[in-house]
Design an enzyme around this catalytic site. Structure first.
Site, PDB file in Angstrom:
ATOM      1  N   GLY A   1      -7.111 -35.208   4.686  1.00 49.35           N
ATOM      2  CA  GLY A   1      -6.554 -36.609   4.547  1.00 49.35           C
ATOM      3  C   GLY A   1      -6.339 -36.518   5.480  1.00 49.35           C
ATOM      4  O   GLY A   1      -6.107 -37.196   6.291  1.00 49.35           O
TER       5      GLY A   1
ATOM      6  N   GLY B   1     -11.525 -45.209   9.224  1.00 54.44           N
ATOM      7  CA  GLY B   1     -12.141 -44.227   9.405  1.00 54.44           C
ATOM      8  C   GLY B   1     -13.581 -43.026   7.978  1.00 54.44           C
ATOM      9  O   GLY B   1     -14.864 -42.859   8.324  1.00 54.44           O
ATOM     10  N   HIS B   2     -12.591 -42.647   7.656  1.00 51.29           N
ATOM     11  CA  HIS B   2     -12.544 -41.986   6.027  1.00 51.29           C
ATOM     12  C   HIS B   2     -12.919 -43.235   5.262  1.00 51.29           C
ATOM     13  O   HIS B   2     -14.008 -43.179   4.281  1.00 51.29           O
ATOM     14  CB  HIS B   2     -11.523 -41.562   5.709  1.00 51.29           C
ATOM     15  CG  HIS B   2     -10.525 -39.972   6.246  1.00 51.29           C
ATOM     16  ND1 HIS B   2      -9.687 -40.609   7.027  1.00 51.29           N
ATOM     17  CD2 HIS B   2     -10.957 -38.796   6.589  1.00 51.29           C
ATOM     18  CE1 HIS B   2      -9.933 -38.988   7.965  1.00 51.29           C
ATOM     19  NE2 HIS B   2     -10.408 -38.704   7.535  1.00 51.29           N
TER      20      HIS B   2
ATOM     21  N   GLY C   1     -18.401 -38.290   9.177  1.00 52.89           N
ATOM     22  CA  GLY C   1     -19.303 -39.125  10.208  1.00 52.89           C
ATOM     23  C   GLY C   1     -18.911 -38.443  11.833  1.00 52.89           C
ATOM     24  O   GLY C   1     -19.468 -37.529  11.998  1.00 52.89           O
ATOM     25  N   LYS C   2     -19.542 -39.649  11.906  1.00 55.17           N
ATOM     26  CA  LYS C   2     -20.624 -38.965  13.881  1.00 55.17           C
ATOM     27  C   LYS C   2     -19.379 -39.216  14.497  1.00 55.17           C
ATOM     28  O   LYS C   2     -19.156 -38.708  15.768  1.00 55.17           O
ATOM     29  CB  LYS C   2     -21.545 -40.115  14.420  1.00 55.17           C
ATOM     30  CG  LYS C   2     -22.648 -39.994  13.142  1.00 55.17           C
ATOM     31  CD  LYS C   2     -23.664 -40.734  13.689  1.00 55.17           C
ATOM     32  CE  LYS C   2     -24.860 -41.570  13.036  1.00 55.17           C
ATOM     33  NZ  LYS C   2     -26.176 -42.032  14.101  1.00 55.17           N
TER      34      LYS C   2
HETATM   35  N1  LIG Z   1     -13.542 -42.639  13.558  1.00 55.12           N
HETATM   36  C1  LIG Z   1     -13.960 -42.372  12.362  1.00 55.12           C
HETATM   37  N2  LIG Z   1     -15.010 -42.704  12.222  1.00 55.12           N
HETATM   38  C2  LIG Z   1     -16.067 -41.884  11.469  1.00 55.12           C
HETATM   39  N3  LIG Z   1     -15.851 -41.176  10.390  1.00 55.12           N
HETATM   40  C3  LIG Z   1     -15.027 -40.411  10.293  1.00 55.12           C
HETATM   41  C4  LIG Z   1     -13.699 -40.944  11.975  1.00 55.12           C
HETATM   42  N4  LIG Z   1     -12.176 -40.220  11.462  1.00 55.12           N
HETATM   43  C5  LIG Z   1     -12.806 -38.994  11.192  1.00 55.12           C
HETATM   44  N5  LIG Z   1     -14.690 -38.971  10.823  1.00 55.12           N
HETATM   45  C6  LIG Z   1     -15.016 -38.184   9.567  1.00 55.12           C
HETATM   46  O1  LIG Z   1     -13.616 -37.902   8.428  1.00 55.12           O
HETATM   47  C7  LIG Z   1     -14.352 -36.672   7.764  1.00 55.12           C
HETATM   48  C8  LIG Z   1     -13.073 -36.311   7.996  1.00 55.12           C
HETATM   49  O2  LIG Z   1     -12.924 -36.391   9.384  1.00 55.12           O
HETATM   50  P1  LIG Z   1     -11.109 -35.509   8.880  1.00 55.12           P
HETATM   51  O3  LIG Z   1     -10.199 -35.523   8.139  1.00 55.12           O
HETATM   52  O4  LIG Z   1     -11.119 -34.367   9.809  1.00 55.12           O
HETATM   53  O5  LIG Z   1     -10.499 -36.734   9.851  1.00 55.12           O
HETATM   54  P2  LIG Z   1     -10.473 -37.271  11.423  1.00 55.12           P
HETATM   55  O6  LIG Z   1      -9.186 -37.941  11.654  1.00 55.12           O
HETATM   56  O7  LIG Z   1     -11.731 -36.376  11.925  1.00 55.12           O
HETATM   57  O8  LIG Z   1      -8.991 -35.734  11.984  1.00 55.12           O
HETATM   58  P3  LIG Z   1      -9.162 -34.497  12.887  1.00 55.12           P
HETATM   59  O9  LIG Z   1      -9.298 -36.115  14.182  1.00 55.12           O
HETATM   60  O10 LIG Z   1      -7.405 -35.574  13.716  1.00 55.12           O
HETATM   61  O11 LIG Z   1      -9.499 -34.029  13.014  1.00 55.12           O
HETATM   62  C9  LIG Z   1     -15.058 -36.193   8.925  1.00 55.12           C
HETATM   63  O12 LIG Z   1     -16.588 -35.772   8.785  1.00 55.12           O
HETATM   64  C10 LIG Z   1     -14.686 -37.062  10.595  1.00 55.12           C
HETATM   65  O13 LIG Z   1     -16.169 -37.222  11.289  1.00 55.12           O
END
Ligand SMILES: Nc1ncnc2c1ncn2[C@@H]1O[C@H](COP(=O)(O)OP(=O)(O)OP(=O)(O)O)[C@@H](O)[C@H]1O
Ligand SMILES: CC(C)(CO)[C@@H](O)C(=O)[O-]
Ligand code: BAL
Length: 330
Positions: A36, A41-42, A181-182
């Protein structure tokens, strides 16, 4: 295209029922697991999932099983209404948001107390999975080698929690495709390895597609890292950075870009590249947790760049732990 309201499902059985009925009608399902506080990015993962599946499920669940008691579970940002608004704006839409209150059996608490009816639904008493000695959940997935280095060193229970909750989500949603996400490079490699063996490209076709540790029939897709306009890797935790910390944190992506450029211009010595990045981050006021150049598949440390590598960083600015990485394909 008109905005589409996703169906919100909170119950695991209802989620599985929805997926099964859609699959029975011939639709394929793409899953995007998240915690969430959504950002671009999400949303890029959702756009990627749309290329591979007819229907999209986004899960929003802050998984207590991947946080140690000293980590930031209690302050992890959330804004469910804001997330739904963002999902409504995605072109092509999202079909379901799976937002369970809790995915674990908390069993008996210290002192013999059990979870009272209604507590689970209100999301109460959702604690880190390692806090209670009489915790009801007992089964954990470990991807034993890949989880050891990088983030696994400073977050020793992190990847077992991630792998376990991802398996739970796979069992509940039963997707055809799942997108990660990478930005969380090691996490992506771990999930991919759990589902499909990595092996050198030359023999990939004959061997790789047969080696499936846990026999999931799910395709795992790695989606590119998305950055802010000034280069900072997008992350939900960025919201906790003060404006000054945020400015200083730009040293991470800037130094990674410089290191990549140096490697492309012929610098192959990983110690030199790592020292440059670590010193730049430290000078900016960051505390480096790790800076490592590793093989893109095995995540093993590399001394001299001879094949595709990824430069992985974790650093703290204030109390905020940020991760970033850059693939170097020379
Ligand atoms: N900047 C980004 N680019 C591509 N994918 C992303 C990015 N940020 C997060 N994701 C991907 O989104 C998915 C969910 O991640 P998450 O909800 O933990 O968000 P987050 O931004 O990574 O949070 P945090 O870094 O604070 O833990 C994961 O597969 C993560 O790799
Ligand atoms: C994959 C994941 C949703 C599991 O909780 C989480 O680790 C994340 O958001 O990257
Ligand atoms: N995206 C990684 C989730 C975590 O740090 O717990």
């Amino acid at each position: 295209m008109a905005a589409k309201d996703p169906l919100i499902i909170r119950d695991r059985d209802e989620m599985r029922k929805w997926s099964r009925s859609m699959r029975a009608q011939g639709s394929s399902i793409g899953l995007v697991p998240t915690m969430g506080y959504l950002h671009e990015g999400h949303l890029s993962l959702i756009k990627e999932a749309q290329k591979h599946a007819d229907l999209i499920v986004v899960s929003i669940y802050v998984n207590p099983g991947q946080f140690s008691p000293n980590e930031d579970l209690s302050t992890y940002p959330s804004n469910f209404e804001g997330d739904i608004e963002k999902l409504r704006s995605v072109h092509g839409g999202v079909d379901v948001v799976f937002n369970p209150f809790n995915l674990y059996d908390y069993g008996v608490y210290e002192g013999g107390e059990t979870m009272k009816k209604g507590e689970e639904e209100k999301g109460e008493k959702v604690i880190s999975c390692v806090e209670s000695s009489k915790f009801g959940h007992e089964t954990w997935i470990r991807v034993e080698n890949l989880e050891k280095g990088l983030c696994g060193k400073s977050r020793p229970i992190f990847f077992r929690g991630v792998a376990t909750v991802v398996v739970k989500l796979f069992n509940i949603v039963e997707p055809d495709v799942a997108v990660f996400g990478k930005k969380d490079y090691q996490q992506w490699r771990i999930i991919r390895r759990m589902v499909l063996c990595w092996i050198s490209k030359e023999i990939e076709s004959s061997y790789c597609n047969q080696v499936r540790d846990l026999d999931f029939g799910i395709k795992i897709i790695g989606s590119e890292l998305v950055r802010e306009h000034d280069g900072l890797a997008m992350s939900s935790r960025n919201v906790h950075l003060s404006p000054q910390e945020r400015e200083k944190a730009l040293s991470i992506s800037r130094s990674l870009y410089e290191a990549k450029k140096a490697a492309e211009n012929g610098e192959r010595d990983c110690t030199k590249l790592r020292n440059y990045v670590a010193q730049t981050i430290q000078k900016a006021g960051g505390k480096v947790d790790y800076d490592e150049i590793v093989d893109q598949e095995s995540l093993e440390s590399v001394e001299v760049i001879q094949s595709p590598v990824v430069f992985c960083i974790a650093a703290l600015f204030g109390n905020v732990r940020l991760i970033d990485n850059m693939e170097i394909n020379v």
